[in-house]
Design an enzyme around this catalytic site. Structure first.
Site, PDB file in Angstrom:
ATOM      1  N   HIS A   1     -39.337  49.770 -23.027  1.00 33.11           N
ATOM      2  CA  HIS A   1     -40.666  49.279 -22.625  1.00 33.11           C
ATOM      3  C   HIS A   1     -41.015  49.981 -21.311  1.00 33.11           C
ATOM      4  O   HIS A   1     -40.774  49.459 -20.226  1.00 33.11           O
ATOM      5  CB  HIS A   1     -40.606  47.761 -22.437  1.00 33.11           C
ATOM      6  CG  HIS A   1     -41.916  47.131 -22.078  1.00 33.11           C
ATOM      7  ND1 HIS A   1     -42.565  46.250 -22.910  1.00 33.11           N
ATOM      8  CD2 HIS A   1     -42.702  47.233 -20.986  1.00 33.11           C
ATOM      9  CE1 HIS A   1     -43.684  45.837 -22.337  1.00 33.11           C
ATOM     10  NE2 HIS A   1     -43.787  46.433 -21.164  1.00 33.11           N
TER      11      HIS A   1
ATOM     12  N   ASN B   1     -49.039  50.306 -19.173  1.00 27.35           N
ATOM     13  CA  ASN B   1     -48.341  50.495 -20.440  1.00 27.35           C
ATOM     14  C   ASN B   1     -48.593  51.869 -21.057  1.00 27.35           C
ATOM     15  O   ASN B   1     -49.720  52.366 -21.040  1.00 27.35           O
ATOM     16  CB  ASN B   1     -48.806  49.430 -21.445  1.00 27.35           C
ATOM     17  CG  ASN B   1     -48.354  48.052 -21.062  1.00 27.35           C
ATOM     18  OD1 ASN B   1     -47.166  47.781 -20.980  1.00 27.35           O
ATOM     19  ND2 ASN B   1     -49.302  47.167 -20.822  1.00 27.35           N
TER      20      ASN B   1
ATOM     21  N   CYS C   1     -50.946  48.484 -13.773  1.00 30.25           N
ATOM     22  CA  CYS C   1     -49.776  48.179 -12.946  1.00 30.25           C
ATOM     23  C   CYS C   1     -50.272  47.403 -11.732  1.00 30.25           C
ATOM     24  O   CYS C   1     -50.904  47.993 -10.842  1.00 30.25           O
ATOM     25  CB  CYS C   1     -49.053  49.450 -12.518  1.00 30.25           C
ATOM     26  SG  CYS C   1     -47.604  49.109 -11.492  1.00 30.25           S
TER      27      CYS C   1
ATOM     28  N   ASP D   1     -49.163  41.942 -23.330  1.00 30.60           N
ATOM     29  CA  ASP D   1     -48.876  42.605 -22.063  1.00 30.60           C
ATOM     30  C   ASP D   1     -50.029  43.491 -21.630  1.00 30.60           C
ATOM     31  O   ASP D   1     -50.260  43.678 -20.437  1.00 30.60           O
ATOM     32  CB  ASP D   1     -47.591  43.429 -22.190  1.00 30.60           C
ATOM     33  CG  ASP D   1     -47.049  43.868 -20.842  1.00 30.60           C
ATOM     34  OD1 ASP D   1     -47.179  43.100 -19.870  1.00 30.60           O
ATOM     35  OD2 ASP D   1     -46.493  44.979 -20.752  1.00 30.60           O
TER      36      ASP D   1
ATOM     37  N   HIS E   1     -43.568  51.850 -18.652  1.00 26.04           N
ATOM     38  CA  HIS E   1     -44.937  51.997 -18.163  1.00 26.04           C
ATOM     39  C   HIS E   1     -45.153  53.425 -17.663  1.00 26.04           C
ATOM     40  O   HIS E   1     -44.204  54.113 -17.281  1.00 26.04           O
ATOM     41  CB  HIS E   1     -45.211  50.980 -17.052  1.00 26.04           C
ATOM     42  CG  HIS E   1     -45.403  49.589 -17.567  1.00 26.04           C
ATOM     43  ND1 HIS E   1     -46.273  48.696 -16.987  1.00 26.04           N
ATOM     44  CD2 HIS E   1     -44.852  48.928 -18.618  1.00 26.04           C
ATOM     45  CE1 HIS E   1     -46.241  47.550 -17.656  1.00 26.04           C
ATOM     46  NE2 HIS E   1     -45.381  47.667 -18.645  1.00 26.04           N
TER      47      HIS E   1
END
Length: 303
Positions: free
Chosen positions: A207, A249, A240, A16, A209
Site C-alpha cells: 500500500h 495514493n 497526503c 482511503d 503512496h
C-alpha cells in the site's frame, strides 16, 4: 520474481481515497462509484470506514453504502472498523470483510488514534476475535512502514513486530502502508527482506503512496520480492495530509498500466477504470491525479 502472473488489486478509492478528499460525497454517489468499479473487473473494493463522522465526515453513512451493495456477486467489500461499536454496526449491515489498523510508529499511533501501539492492538483484540467467530475475512493495516511525519525513517524490525502481532490476532493479510510516501526501492527491498524471514510473503500487500513519486518503483521491488496483492486508488484519489498539496495514493490506472506491460494478470479493464476515474473526478471537481489516466484520456481525444 515469482513465476505466478496473477496480481490482486485492492481498490482503495471509495475509502482511503475519498476520506482524504476535501469534498464529502453523498452515499448514493459512493455506492455508484463502487458499482462502476466492480464493473471493471475489480473484485476487492474497500467500501467504507465505520469511524466517527465527527473525525472523518467523508465516511459518514458507511452503513448505508454497505447495505446498498450486492454481497452475493463474488466481490469483496472490506470495511475499516476501529472498535467493537464499528464492528457491530458493520456486521448488522452485512459486512463479510473487516480491517483493523495499527502503526509502526509510536508517535503516529498516539497522534492518530490517541494510544500507544500496544494499546491499539489490545483494542483490536475483541474485534478480531468477533470477526473470526463470525467467519469474516480479517485484514490488518500497518501505517508508516518506511517513514513517519514525526519520527522520520522507521526501522523494518518495528514493522515486523506490529505485523506479527496482527497476524497473531487473526489477520489473514497485512497491508504495508507507506503512509507519507517517503519510501524508496532500497528501503522497500530492505523492509520486505526482514519481513520475509518470519512472515509468509503471500500474506503481505503493498500500500504505497506516491507523495514523492516513488510508488511504482517501490511496487516493482515488492513484485520482485513475491508480493501479489497491491492497494491502489482510482484516479489517485486521496492526498497526503502530512505534505500539503502532494499526491497520496498511487493511481489504480498507473498500477494497471505497469502490470499490463509486465504481462501480469489482474482481470481488470484499464480503460474502464479510466472512465470511472473521470466520472468520480467530475463529482469532486478536480482532474485525475493518475498520469496513465491523463495520458490515455488525451490519446482518446487526439484519435
Amino acid at each position: 520474481m515469482r513465476t505466478d502472473d496473477r496480481v490482486t488489486l485492492v481498490e482503495m478509492g471509495p475509502r482511503d481515497g475519498l476520506q482524504n478528499e476535501a469534498a464529502a460525497l453523498t452515499p448514493a454517489v459512493r455506492v455508484e462509484l463502487i458499482r462502476r468499479l466492480a464493473s471493471t473487473g475489480l473484485t476487492h473494493i474497500e467500501a467504507g470506514a465505520f469511524v466517527s463522522p465527527k473525525w472523518v465526515p467523508q465516511m459518514a453513512a458507511s452503513d448505508t453504502v454497505l447495505s446498498s451493495l450486492d454481497h452475493d456477486a463474488g466481490i469483496r467489500y472490506p470495511v475499516l472498523v476501529p472498535n467493537m461499536k464499528g464492528f457491530e454496526t458493520a456486521r448488522a449491515v452485512g459486512a463479510r470483510d473487516v480491517s483493523v489498523f495499527a502503526a509502526a510508529s509510536e508517535s503516529f499511533s498516539r497522534k492518530n488514534i490517541n494510544c500507544s501501539i500496544a494499546e491499539s492492538l489490545e483494542r483490536f483484540r475483541p474485534v478480531c476475535e468477533a470477526a473470526r467467530a463470525e467467519g469474516m475475512r480479517l485484514r490488518g493495516y500497518v501505517s508508516c512502514v518506511m517513514g513517519c511525519p514525526y519520527e522520520g525513517p522507521i526501522q523494518p524490525q518495528a514493522v515486523l513486530t506490529v505485523s506479527r502481532a496482527l497476524m497473531e490476532l487473526g489477520c489473514e493479510e497485512i497491508s504495508l502502508g507507506d503512509t507519507i510516501g517517503t519510501g524508496t526501492p532500497a528501503a522497500t527491498r530492505q523492509l520486505l527482506a526482514v519481513l520475509a524471514d518470519e512472515l509468509p510473503v503471500e500474506q503481505l500487500a503493498a500500500h504505497f503512496h506516491d507523495t514523492y513519486g516513488q510508488a511504482l518503483a517501490n511496487l516493482l521491488v515488492a513484485l520482485e520480492a513475491g508480493v501479489r496483492v497491491i492497494d491502489a486508488s482510482v484516479a489517485g484519489l486521496g492526498g497526503c495530509p502530512y505534505a500539503k498539496g502532494a499526491s497520496g495514493n498511487v493511481g489504480t490506472e498507473d498500477v494497471l498500466y505497469m502490470l499490463n506491460g509486465m504481462g501480469l494478470e489482474t482481470g481488470v479493464d484499464l480503460d474502464g477504470v479510466v472512465d470511472v476515474g473521470a466520472w468520480i473526478c467530475e463529482h469532486l471537481g478536480r482532474p485525475p491525479a493518475s498520469k496513465a489516466a491523463r495520458a490515455l484520456a488525451a490519446r482518446r481525444v487526439s484519435n
